[in-house]
Design a protein around this motif. Structure first.
Motif, short mmCIF file in Angstrom:
data_model
loop_
_atom_site.label_atom_id
_atom_site.label_comp_id
_atom_site.label_asym_id
_atom_site.label_seq_id
_atom_site.Cartn_x
_atom_site.Cartn_y
_atom_site.Cartn_z
N GLN A 17 -6.10 9.09 3.98
CA GLN A 17 -6.45 10.17 4.02
C GLN A 17 -7.39 10.24 3.08
N ILE A 18 -7.57 9.46 2.69
CA ILE A 18 -9.04 9.75 1.33
C ILE A 18 -10.39 8.54 2.21
N ARG A 19 -9.42 6.83 2.69
CA ARG A 19 -9.96 6.36 3.21
C ARG A 19 -11.42 7.10 4.76
N SER A 20 -10.11 7.19 5.46
CA SER A 20 -10.76 8.38 5.98
C SER A 20 -11.47 9.01 6.99
N GLY A 21 -11.71 9.93 5.07
CA GLY A 21 -13.08 10.99 4.58
C GLY A 21 -11.74 12.13 4.93
N ARG B 229 -1.88 8.77 1.20
CA ARG B 229 -2.74 9.39 0.47
C ARG B 229 -4.41 8.49 0.14
N LEU B 230 -4.76 7.31 0.06
CA LEU B 230 -5.34 6.08 0.78
C LEU B 230 -5.46 6.47 1.80
N GLY C 228 -11.61 -2.29 0.51
CA GLY C 228 -11.94 -2.99 -0.52
C GLY C 228 -11.72 -1.98 -1.31
N VAL C 229 -10.41 -1.44 -1.75
CA VAL C 229 -9.76 -0.48 -2.81
C VAL C 229 -9.73 -1.12 -3.75
N THR C 230 -10.26 -1.23 -4.97
CA THR C 230 -9.69 -1.67 -6.07
C THR C 230 -8.53 -0.50 -7.36
N ALA C 231 -7.72 -1.38 -7.65
CA ALA C 231 -6.86 -0.32 -8.82
C ALA C 231 -6.73 -1.30 -9.65
N PHE C 232 -6.60 -0.41 -10.97
CA PHE C 232 -6.35 -1.08 -12.09
C PHE C 232 -5.20 -0.54 -12.94
N ARG C 233 -4.69 -1.01 -13.66
CA ARG C 233 -3.90 -0.07 -14.46
C ARG C 233 -4.36 0.54 -15.88
N VAL C 234 -3.88 1.71 -16.36
CA VAL C 234 -4.48 1.29 -17.86
C VAL C 234 -3.07 1.82 -18.94
N VAL D 168 -11.76 12.30 -6.49
CA VAL D 168 -12.26 12.30 -4.77
C VAL D 168 -9.95 12.95 -5.15
N TRP D 169 -9.55 12.75 -5.97
CA TRP D 169 -8.30 12.80 -5.84
C TRP D 169 -7.80 12.07 -7.33
N ARG D 170 -6.86 13.29 -8.01
CA ARG D 170 -5.46 13.14 -8.88
C ARG D 170 -4.78 13.65 -8.54
N ALA D 171 -3.50 13.28 -9.26
CA ALA D 171 -2.16 13.64 -9.04
C ALA D 171 -1.48 12.61 -10.30
N THR D 172 -0.32 13.19 -11.11
CA THR D 172 0.40 12.95 -11.46
C THR D 172 2.08 12.82 -10.66
N GLY D 173 2.72 12.10 -11.59
CA GLY D 173 3.90 12.56 -11.00
C GLY D 173 4.85 10.48 -10.27
N THR D 174 5.53 10.51 -10.22
CA THR D 174 5.63 9.52 -9.31
C THR D 174 5.80 9.26 -7.77
N HIS D 175 5.32 8.45 -7.51
CA HIS D 175 4.32 7.93 -6.09
C HIS D 175 5.33 7.45 -4.91
N THR D 176 6.02 7.35 -3.77
CA THR D 176 7.06 5.82 -3.46
C THR D 176 5.25 5.61 -2.49
N ARG D 177 5.66 4.40 -2.65
CA ARG D 177 4.42 3.11 -1.47
C ARG D 177 4.54 4.02 -0.50
N ASP D 178 4.68 4.62 -0.06
CA ASP D 178 4.57 5.47 1.51
C ASP D 178 3.33 6.45 1.19
N GLN D 179 3.85 7.28 -0.54
CA GLN D 179 3.14 8.30 -0.15
C GLN D 179 1.61 7.94 -0.96
N LEU D 180 1.84 6.78 -1.62
CA LEU D 180 0.11 6.42 -2.55
C LEU D 180 -0.81 6.26 -0.86
N LYS D 181 0.30 5.02 -0.24
CA LYS D 181 -0.19 4.24 0.86
C LYS D 181 -1.51 5.33 2.10
#
Length: 83
Positions: free
Chosen positions: A76-80, A73-74, A16-22, A58-71
């Motif tokens: 963690q957010i999903r689990s609360g 973090r998501l 149920g995650v929605t993402a968009f690029r700006v 719930v989260w804000r970060a800058t910089g380059t992230h790997t796919r595994d880092q993003l997953k």
């Protein structure tokens, strides 16, 4: 490409995650994107901002992230556990 692969792949399908690029500060950036970036306090091209279902940031970060880092973090957010 990293973010696109994560959100278009099976790893987080059904979450149920929605993402968009700006676009930010490039030749494709329009006034709506500039206004959104300003409203979210985005001042760097690689900025990730996540919100819960209630619209709370719930989260804000800058910089380059790997796919595994993003997953991770998501997850963690999903689990609360993230925020």
């Amino acid at each position: 490409p990293t973010v696109v692969a994560l959100f278009h792949g099976q790893d987080i399908a059904g979450w149920g995650v929605t993402a968009f690029r700006v676009n930010y500060n490039d030749s494709d950036t329009d006034s709506d994107e500039r206004d959104l970036a300003r409203a979210l306090g985005v001042s760097y091209q690689h900025t990730f901002v996540t919100f819960d279902r209630s619209g709370n940031r719930v989260w804000r970060a800058t910089g380059t992230h790997t796919r595994d880092q993003l997953k991770a973090r998501l997850e963690q957010i999903r689990s609360g556990a993230g925020g």
